[in-house]
Design an enzyme around this catalytic site. Structure first.
Site, PDB file in Angstrom:
ATOM      1  N   SER A   1      38.000  23.916  42.043  1.00 41.61           N
ATOM      2  CA  SER A   1      39.432  24.002  41.736  1.00 41.61           C
ATOM      3  C   SER A   1      40.141  22.722  42.156  1.00 41.61           C
ATOM      4  O   SER A   1      39.803  22.119  43.187  1.00 41.61           O
ATOM      5  CB  SER A   1      40.040  25.178  42.501  1.00 41.61           C
ATOM      6  OG  SER A   1      41.449  25.113  42.480  1.00 41.61           O
TER       7      SER A   1
ATOM      8  N   TYR B   1      40.722  29.511  50.277  1.00 44.19           N
ATOM      9  CA  TYR B   1      40.076  29.262  48.967  1.00 44.19           C
ATOM     10  C   TYR B   1      39.861  27.764  48.744  1.00 44.19           C
ATOM     11  O   TYR B   1      38.769  27.326  48.357  1.00 44.19           O
ATOM     12  CB  TYR B   1      40.980  29.852  47.886  1.00 44.19           C
ATOM     13  CG  TYR B   1      40.673  29.481  46.462  1.00 44.19           C
ATOM     14  CD1 TYR B   1      39.619  30.084  45.777  1.00 44.19           C
ATOM     15  CD2 TYR B   1      41.464  28.548  45.778  1.00 44.19           C
ATOM     16  CE1 TYR B   1      39.359  29.766  44.446  1.00 44.19           C
ATOM     17  CE2 TYR B   1      41.217  28.231  44.456  1.00 44.19           C
ATOM     18  CZ  TYR B   1      40.163  28.842  43.792  1.00 44.19           C
ATOM     19  OH  TYR B   1      39.908  28.524  42.477  1.00 44.19           O
TER      20      TYR B   1
HETATM   21  N1  LIG Z   1      42.120  30.297  36.275  1.00 41.81           N
HETATM   22  C1  LIG Z   1      42.498  29.259  37.007  1.00 41.81           C
HETATM   23  O1  LIG Z   1      43.651  28.852  36.962  1.00 41.81           O
HETATM   24  C2  LIG Z   1      41.500  28.534  37.894  1.00 41.81           C
HETATM   25  C3  LIG Z   1      41.903  27.356  38.508  1.00 41.81           C
HETATM   26  C4  LIG Z   1      41.010  26.654  39.304  1.00 41.81           C
HETATM   27  C5  LIG Z   1      39.725  27.144  39.493  1.00 41.81           C
HETATM   28  N2  LIG Z   1      39.369  28.319  38.899  1.00 41.81           N
HETATM   29  C6  LIG Z   1      38.009  28.803  39.158  1.00 41.81           C
HETATM   30  O2  LIG Z   1      37.385  29.132  37.946  1.00 41.81           O
HETATM   31  C7  LIG Z   1      36.456  30.202  38.157  1.00 41.81           C
HETATM   32  C8  LIG Z   1      36.746  31.300  37.169  1.00 41.81           C
HETATM   33  O3  LIG Z   1      38.082  31.738  37.367  1.00 41.81           O
HETATM   34  P1  LIG Z   1      38.814  32.701  36.326  1.00 41.81           P
HETATM   35  O4  LIG Z   1      40.225  32.280  36.275  1.00 41.81           O
HETATM   36  O5  LIG Z   1      38.039  32.793  35.082  1.00 41.81           O
HETATM   37  O6  LIG Z   1      38.736  34.080  37.137  1.00 41.81           O
HETATM   38  P2  LIG Z   1      38.843  35.593  36.586  1.00 41.81           P
HETATM   39  O7  LIG Z   1      39.468  35.636  35.250  1.00 41.81           O
HETATM   40  O8  LIG Z   1      39.451  36.354  37.717  1.00 41.81           O
HETATM   41  O9  LIG Z   1      37.311  36.023  36.427  1.00 41.81           O
HETATM   42  C9  LIG Z   1      36.516  36.046  37.566  1.00 41.81           C
HETATM   43  C10 LIG Z   1      35.109  36.431  37.162  1.00 41.81           C
HETATM   44  O10 LIG Z   1      34.302  36.450  38.349  1.00 41.81           O
HETATM   45  C11 LIG Z   1      33.762  37.755  38.539  1.00 41.81           C
HETATM   46  N3  LIG Z   1      33.726  38.038  39.959  1.00 41.81           N
HETATM   47  C12 LIG Z   1      34.761  38.125  40.829  1.00 41.81           C
HETATM   48  N4  LIG Z   1      34.324  38.422  42.051  1.00 41.81           N
HETATM   49  C13 LIG Z   1      32.970  38.527  41.962  1.00 41.81           C
HETATM   50  C14 LIG Z   1      31.932  38.809  42.886  1.00 41.81           C
HETATM   51  N5  LIG Z   1      32.205  39.073  44.173  1.00 41.81           N
HETATM   52  N6  LIG Z   1      30.668  38.826  42.437  1.00 41.81           N
HETATM   53  C15 LIG Z   1      30.373  38.576  41.147  1.00 41.81           C
HETATM   54  N7  LIG Z   1      31.300  38.297  40.228  1.00 41.81           N
HETATM   55  C16 LIG Z   1      32.581  38.270  40.637  1.00 41.81           C
HETATM   56  C17 LIG Z   1      34.682  38.687  37.764  1.00 41.81           C
HETATM   57  O11 LIG Z   1      34.029  39.859  37.320  1.00 41.81           O
HETATM   58  P3  LIG Z   1      34.004  41.241  38.179  1.00 41.81           P
HETATM   59  O12 LIG Z   1      35.411  41.539  38.551  1.00 41.81           O
HETATM   60  O13 LIG Z   1      33.363  42.222  37.277  1.00 41.81           O
HETATM   61  O14 LIG Z   1      33.135  40.970  39.371  1.00 41.81           O
HETATM   62  C18 LIG Z   1      35.033  37.821  36.563  1.00 41.81           C
HETATM   63  O15 LIG Z   1      33.983  37.858  35.606  1.00 41.81           O
HETATM   64  C19 LIG Z   1      36.624  30.620  39.625  1.00 41.81           C
HETATM   65  O16 LIG Z   1      35.646  30.011  40.411  1.00 41.81           O
HETATM   66  C20 LIG Z   1      37.986  30.070  39.975  1.00 41.81           C
HETATM   67  O17 LIG Z   1      38.110  29.833  41.362  1.00 41.81           O
HETATM   68  C21 LIG Z   1      40.215  29.025  38.105  1.00 41.81           C
END
Ligand SMILES: NC(=O)c1ccc[n+]([C@@H]2O[C@H](COP(=O)([O-])OP(=O)(O)OC[C@H]3O[C@@H](n4cnc5c(N)ncnc54)[C@H](OP(=O)(O)O)[C@@H]3O)[C@@H](O)[C@H]2O)c1
Length: 254
Positions: free
Chosen positions: A150, A163
């Site tokens: 991130s 985080y």
């Molecule tokens: N969206 C943003 O703005 C943003 C910005 C910077 C970085 N990121 C990074 O990008 C990545 C994806 O983020 P996203 O926005 O796509 O998140 P998201 O929409 O909340 O999706 C998270 C995914 O991870 C899974 N997950 C969560 N906790 C888990 C666990 N303990 N074990 C296994 N799977 C787990 C969830 O499925 P389940 O709930 O079924 O487990 C879901 O498939 C993350 O690493 C996040 O930190 C996102």
């Protein structure tokens, strides 16, 4: 096959994506399957993994294996890796994507449980998976590991300190594993800025009076599909001289 298709070719690759059931992980799974890869969709909700895997198979004709796992639990990760190798015999690309940043009030109210769960998911799980899969990639003679970090890891705001710290650790881990597994396996950080996934629901965008993204060069948040190009670059031989690096998909954070 055109030149770009050859350069970015992932046909018949096997890609394991944690958090592949929603958000950025789901988009990367779809995107890579559309380009010819088979995928392992791993998250805590088996129902979601099965649903996404079925959609991917129906749309792309590739194989998608759903797998239920809590990435923060060390003892569940061997099973995930074994299931992938049992099903496909190889993993070409591992995408450590599952992550989360729970909301908290005052910093003194951050509990040990919250702190540990953030580090377990964002840092410990990727370490264990990289170790398990990376060594088998080295033995197989090729592989790419992509750690989804991130922008907050470089510029932490007060509301994401645990985080951001875990993701900063992930950035460091990327460099270490790139050295450990080079020259055979490449390991890179894919650093995301703000994307409109389930995560962004907590931002209360409609209620914000100020423009939350005005400081970005692109002046907007990213659509989840906008992560796919960077993932395809890092998964394919298009990035054959790129390892230990940070590739930013963040809309131009200053
Ligand atoms: N969206 C943003 O703005 C943003 C910005 C910077 C970085 N990121 C990074 O990008 C990545 C994806 O983020 P996203 O926005 O796509 O998140 P998201 O929409 O909340 O999706 C998270 C995914 O991870 C899974 N997950 C969560 N906790 C888990 C666990 N303990 N074990 C296994 N799977 C787990 C969830 O499925 P389940 O709930 O079924 O487990 C879901 O498939 C993350 O690493 C996040 O930190 C996102």
């Amino acid at each position: 096959m055109g030149y770009a298709d050859q350069l970015f070719d992932v046909t018949d690759q096997v890609v394991l994506i944690t958090g592949g059931s929603r958000g950025l992980g789901r988009e990367m799974a779809f995107g890579l399957a559309r380009c010819g890869a088979d995928v392992v969709i791993a998250s805590r909700s088996m129902d979601n993994c099965v649903a996404v895997a079925k959609e991917i198979e129906a749309e792309t004709g590739r194989t998608a294996l759903p797998y239920q796992v809590h990435v923060g639990r060390w003892d569940q990760l061997d099973g995930l890796v074994e299931a992938a190798y049992d099903a496909f015999g190889k993993i070409d690309t591992l995408i450590n994507n599952a992550g989360m940043s729970p909301l908290y009030g005052k910093l003194s109210e951050v509990t040990e449980k919250l702190y540990d769960s953030v580090f377990n998911l964002n840092l410990k799980g990727p370490f264990r998976l990289s170790a398990l899969v990376g060594e088998r990639m080295v033995a197989a003679g090729r592989g790419s590991i992509i750690n989804v970090s991130s922008a907050g890891s470089l510029r932490p705001s007060p509301d994401i300190i645990p985080y951001a710290s875990a993701k900063a650790g992930l950035n460091a881990m990327t460099e270490g594993f790139a050295r450990a597994f080079g020259p055979t396996v490449r390991v890179n950080t894919l650093m995301a800025g703000p994307f409109l996934t389930d995560v962004s629901k907590a931002w209360n965008l409609a209620e914000r009076e100020t423009d939350m993204f005005g400081h970005l060069s692109l002046k907007r948040a990213g659509h989840p599909s906008e992560i796919v190009g960077a993932a395809l670059f890092l998964a394919s031989d298009a990035s054959s001289f790129t390892t230990g690096s940070i590739v930013r998909a963040d809309g131009g954070i200053p």
